[in-house]
Write a protein that holds these residues in place. Structure first.
Motif, PDB file in Angstrom:
ATOM      1  N   ALA A  74       2.112   0.976  -9.059  1.00  0.00           N
ATOM      2  CA  ALA A  74       1.536   0.070  -7.948  1.00  0.00           C
ATOM      3  C   ALA A  74       0.604   1.645  -8.553  1.00  0.00           C
ATOM      4  CB  ALA A  74       2.126   0.681  -7.293  1.00  0.00           C
ATOM      5  N   VAL A  75      -0.839   1.852  -8.267  1.00  0.00           N
ATOM      6  CA  VAL A  75      -0.956   3.290  -7.739  1.00  0.00           C
ATOM      7  C   VAL A  75      -2.446   2.550  -6.575  1.00  0.00           C
ATOM      8  CG1 VAL A  75      -2.727   4.414  -9.226  1.00  0.00           C
ATOM      9  CG2 VAL A  75      -1.378   3.353 -10.719  1.00  0.00           C
ATOM     10  N   GLY A  76      -2.342   3.730  -5.802  1.00  0.00           N
ATOM     11  CA  GLY A  76      -3.060   3.267  -4.510  1.00  0.00           C
ATOM     12  C   GLY A  76      -2.950   2.071  -4.248  1.00  0.00           C
ATOM     13  N   MET A  77      -3.891   1.534  -4.029  1.00  0.00           N
ATOM     14  CA  MET A  77      -3.997  -0.045  -3.466  1.00  0.00           C
ATOM     15  C   MET A  77      -3.634  -1.000  -4.862  1.00  0.00           C
ATOM     16  SD  MET A  77      -4.947   0.268   0.237  1.00  0.00           S
ATOM     17  CE  MET A  77      -6.121  -1.028   0.140  1.00  0.00           C
ATOM     18  N   ARG A  78      -3.724  -0.823  -5.783  1.00  0.00           N
ATOM     19  CA  ARG A  78      -3.399  -1.443  -6.413  1.00  0.00           C
ATOM     20  C   ARG A  78      -2.123  -1.814  -7.150  1.00  0.00           C
ATOM     21  NH1 ARG A  78      -4.665  -0.497 -13.017  1.00  0.00           N
ATOM     22  NH2 ARG A  78      -3.697  -2.348 -14.037  1.00  0.00           N
TER      23      ARG A  78
ATOM     24  N   GLN B 233       0.760  -1.188   0.021  1.00  0.00           N
ATOM     25  CA  GLN B 233      -0.050  -0.064  -0.108  1.00  0.00           C
ATOM     26  C   GLN B 233       1.225   1.534   0.128  1.00  0.00           C
ATOM     27  OE1 GLN B 233      -2.989   0.398   3.401  1.00  0.00           O
ATOM     28  NE2 GLN B 233      -3.214   1.843   2.322  1.00  0.00           N
ATOM     29  N   LEU B 234       0.519   2.485  -0.928  1.00  0.00           N
ATOM     30  CA  LEU B 234       1.285   3.213  -1.000  1.00  0.00           C
ATOM     31  C   LEU B 234       0.725   4.394  -0.032  1.00  0.00           C
ATOM     32  CD1 LEU B 234       1.306   3.546  -4.694  1.00  0.00           C
ATOM     33  CD2 LEU B 234       3.230   3.060  -3.312  1.00  0.00           C
TER      34      LEU B 234
ATOM     35  N   GLY C 134      -0.380   7.623   1.205  1.00  0.00           N
ATOM     36  CA  GLY C 134      -1.084   8.465   0.824  1.00  0.00           C
ATOM     37  C   GLY C 134      -0.689  10.152  -0.049  1.00  0.00           C
ATOM     38  N   SER C 135       1.040  10.311   0.521  1.00  0.00           N
ATOM     39  CA  SER C 135       0.988  11.505  -0.446  1.00  0.00           C
ATOM     40  C   SER C 135       1.595  10.464  -1.723  1.00  0.00           C
ATOM     41  CB  SER C 135       1.846  12.035   0.507  1.00  0.00           C
ATOM     42  OG  SER C 135       3.272  11.198   0.772  1.00  0.00           O
ATOM     43  N   LEU C 136       1.631   9.250  -2.253  1.00  0.00           N
ATOM     44  CA  LEU C 136       2.697   9.005  -3.335  1.00  0.00           C
ATOM     45  C   LEU C 136       1.796   9.079  -4.287  1.00  0.00           C
ATOM     46  CD1 LEU C 136       5.379   6.871  -2.862  1.00  0.00           C
ATOM     47  CD2 LEU C 136       5.837   8.943  -2.722  1.00  0.00           C
ATOM     48  N   TYR C 137       0.880   9.156  -5.207  1.00  0.00           N
ATOM     49  CA  TYR C 137       0.319   8.424  -6.632  1.00  0.00           C
ATOM     50  C   TYR C 137       0.589   7.575  -7.100  1.00  0.00           C
ATOM     51  CZ  TYR C 137      -0.488  13.378  -5.427  1.00  0.00           C
ATOM     52  OH  TYR C 137      -0.631  14.593  -5.085  1.00  0.00           O
TER      53      TYR C 137
END
Length: 72
Positions: free
Chosen positions: A27-31, A1-2, A4-7
């Protein structure tokens, strides 16, 4: 999981079990997608990641998260 400050996170990783093949990590958000992406050929075998995020991203938190993902 990234955090929140990372897109976005994207890059190639080197792993011992598949040392002749590189893995593409996206990775993007939870994916998060990780898969084999061809052989290294003449390229240097190393892990290289690009992270895209806000300018106020908490670098120590991000480094800790990446460190915790390392396999020893």
């Amino acid at each position: 999981q990234l955090p929140g400050s990372l897109y976005r996170l994207k890059g190639f990783t080197y792993t011992e079990p598949h040392s002749s093949m590189r893995h593409l990590v996206q990775a993007v958000g939870m994916r998060c997608d990780i898969g084999l992406n061809g052989d290294w050929g003449a390229d240097a075998r190393s892990t290289t990641l690009v992270l895209i995020g806000r300018t106020d991203a908490d670098r120590p938190q991000i480094e800790d998260a990446l460190d915790s993902a390392l396999l020893t």
